[in-house]
Design a protein around this motif. Structure first.
Motif, PDB file in Angstrom:
ATOM      1  N   MET A 122       0.844  -1.195   0.000  1.00  0.00           N
ATOM      2  CA  MET A 122       0.000   0.000   0.000  1.00  0.00           C
ATOM      3  C   MET A 122       0.884   1.251   0.000  1.00  0.00           C
ATOM      4  N   LYS A 123       0.611   2.139  -0.965  1.00  0.00           N
ATOM      5  CA  LYS A 123       1.363   3.394  -1.042  1.00  0.00           C
ATOM      6  C   LYS A 123       0.436   4.565  -0.748  1.00  0.00           C
ATOM      7  N   ILE A 124       0.872   5.431   0.153  1.00  0.00           N
ATOM      8  CA  ILE A 124       0.120   6.624   0.526  1.00  0.00           C
ATOM      9  C   ILE A 124       0.872   7.860   0.060  1.00  0.00           C
ATOM     10  N   LEU A 125       0.153   8.793  -0.519  1.00  0.00           N
ATOM     11  CA  LEU A 125       0.693  10.103  -0.869  1.00  0.00           C
ATOM     12  C   LEU A 125       0.151  11.113   0.131  1.00  0.00           C
ATOM     13  N   ILE A 126       1.021  11.893   0.736  1.00  0.00           N
ATOM     14  CA  ILE A 126       0.608  12.977   1.630  1.00  0.00           C
ATOM     15  C   ILE A 126       0.854  14.302   0.922  1.00  0.00           C
ATOM     16  N   SER A 127      -0.207  15.040   0.682  1.00  0.00           N
ATOM     17  CA  SER A 127      -0.100  16.397   0.160  1.00  0.00           C
ATOM     18  C   SER A 127      -0.065  17.326   1.366  1.00  0.00           C
ATOM     19  N   GLY A 153      -0.524  -0.278   8.166  1.00  0.00           N
ATOM     20  CA  GLY A 153      -0.152  -1.267   7.166  1.00  0.00           C
ATOM     21  C   GLY A 153       0.429  -0.743   5.875  1.00  0.00           C
ATOM     22  N   ALA A 154       0.685   0.573   5.795  1.00  0.00           N
ATOM     23  CA  ALA A 154       1.284   1.111   4.571  1.00  0.00           C
ATOM     24  C   ALA A 154       2.681   0.544   4.363  1.00  0.00           C
ATOM     25  N   ASP A 155       3.050   0.333   3.106  1.00  0.00           N
ATOM     26  CA  ASP A 155       4.391  -0.114   2.748  1.00  0.00           C
ATOM     27  C   ASP A 155       5.278   1.053   2.329  1.00  0.00           C
ATOM     28  N   GLU A 156       4.631   2.125   1.857  1.00  0.00           N
ATOM     29  CA  GLU A 156       5.386   3.262   1.323  1.00  0.00           C
ATOM     30  C   GLU A 156       4.582   4.535   1.543  1.00  0.00           C
ATOM     31  N   VAL A 157       5.269   5.607   1.960  1.00  0.00           N
ATOM     32  CA  VAL A 157       4.632   6.915   2.104  1.00  0.00           C
ATOM     33  C   VAL A 157       5.505   7.953   1.408  1.00  0.00           C
ATOM     34  N   LEU A 158       4.899   8.659   0.461  1.00  0.00           N
ATOM     35  CA  LEU A 158       5.570   9.760  -0.233  1.00  0.00           C
ATOM     36  C   LEU A 158       4.899  11.062   0.176  1.00  0.00           C
ATOM     37  N   ILE A 159       5.696  12.021   0.605  1.00  0.00           N
ATOM     38  CA  ILE A 159       5.176  13.324   0.994  1.00  0.00           C
ATOM     39  C   ILE A 159       5.440  14.306  -0.136  1.00  0.00           C
ATOM     40  N   ASN A 160       4.403  14.962  -0.614  1.00  0.00           N
ATOM     41  CA  ASN A 160       4.564  16.020  -1.604  1.00  0.00           C
ATOM     42  C   ASN A 160       4.423  17.364  -0.901  1.00  0.00           C
ATOM     43  N   GLU A 161       5.521  18.105  -0.822  1.00  0.00           N
ATOM     44  CA  GLU A 161       5.509  19.441  -0.222  1.00  0.00           C
ATOM     45  C   GLU A 161       4.647  20.360  -1.073  1.00  0.00           C
ATOM     46  N   ALA A 162       3.633  20.991  -0.463  1.00  0.00           N
ATOM     47  CA  ALA A 162       2.645  21.723  -1.256  1.00  0.00           C
ATOM     48  C   ALA A 162       2.475  23.185  -0.855  1.00  0.00           C
TER      49      ALA A 162
END
Length: 277
Positions: free
Chosen positions: A1-6, A50-59
């Motif tokens: 599971m991949k989560i994107l954080i804006s 349970g996330a496998d990956e988290v990418l943060i997008n600086e906004a």
């Protein structure tokens, strides 16, 4: 599971004043840590869930505000400006299962701490197909076209109310309660971090990609605080005057719609004069 954080900054813990989010000020330096704390709490919660990956997008603003050296080492951060999808860059690659809007705020012309839409001033209202739109709503329409649900929203209490309109299943966390555009009743970071982490853990269960949803065409209307800004915006192909201090354009998809909106705001910001706007 991949989560994107804006990750935006106006809706971060403790932030209430323009200097809190204006790069280069003493208050901004202080509030960067509060902002980073909120993002770290979301990262931790998603991994708890349970996330496998988290990418943060600086906004926020220059998109260089979060403290990389203080971020949870399990996450990665996309930082810097001039990205295809701006605040939700990264969602278009087909590998994101859910997105979180952390540190968000309400839209121009509405109640909310540091309320605005893209430009701190100049824009007094944005509507999409007749509905008043915040950045949260605009971005939710973009990510829906890639089948990605909004699973978490944090900000002030008015931002959480706004989120119920565009992401009714998302978990929400109010880190402060609106008093005025520049005042709020704030919770301390230890408390907001715990609340955000718990909500993100629950929100991970909602991160399930679905079939893309395209509800276009989208007619976007933007109202400005001065007529010359509306005139400047019509330089963008397809953007036409739609009333006093207003312009409008229609896009078949919100992918195109948000890119046109970015062009409009870029042109308009260059037409603002220091004293008179």
């Amino acid at each position: 599971m991949k989560i994107l954080i804006s990750a935006d900054m106006e809706g971060a813990t403790g932030v209430t004043w323009p200097a809190d989010v204006l790069p280069g000020t003493e208050q901004w330096q202080r509030c960067r840590r509060l902002f980073t704390s909120d993002v770290n709490a979301a990262v931790a919660g998603f991994f708890d869930g349970g996330a496998d990956e988290v990418l943060i997008n600086e906004a926020h603003w220059t998109m260089r505000n979060l403290l990389l050296e203080e971020l949870d080492e399990r996450a990665q951060m996309l930082t810097g400006r001039h990205k295809t999808l701006s605040m939700v860059e990264g969602v278009q690659h087909g590998d994101v299962d859910g997105i979180a809007f952390v540190g968000y705020h309400t839209g121009a012309g509405t109640e909310g701490v540091l309320a605005h839409t893209y430009l701190a001033n100049s824009i007094t209202g944005v509507r999409v197909n007749g509905t008043r739109a915040s950045e949260g709503l605009l971005n939710s329409l973009v990510v829906a076209e890639f089948g990605v649900p909004v699973v978490l929203v944090t900000g002030d209490d008015r931002t959480c109310e706004d989120a119920r309109g565009y992401a009714p299943r998302a978990r929400t966390v109010a880190v402060k309660d609106y008093v005025s555009r520049y005042a709020a009743v704030c919770r301390p970071p230890a408390r907001t971090a715990a609340d955000i982490r718990a909500a993100a853990k629950e929100a991970a269960a909602l991160a399930v990609r679905s079939a893309p949803v395209v509800d276009g065409p989208f007619t976007v209307e933007v109202e400005f605080d001065a007529e010359h800004l509306a005139g400047a915006a019509t330089v963008v192909p397809g953007v036409v005057s739609s009333g006093e201090r207003k312009v409008a354009y229609t896009a078949g998809t919100m992918y195109d719609g948000i890119r046109c909106f970015k062009a409009v705001t870029t042109i308009v910001s260059s037409a603002v004069e220091e004293q008179y706007g």
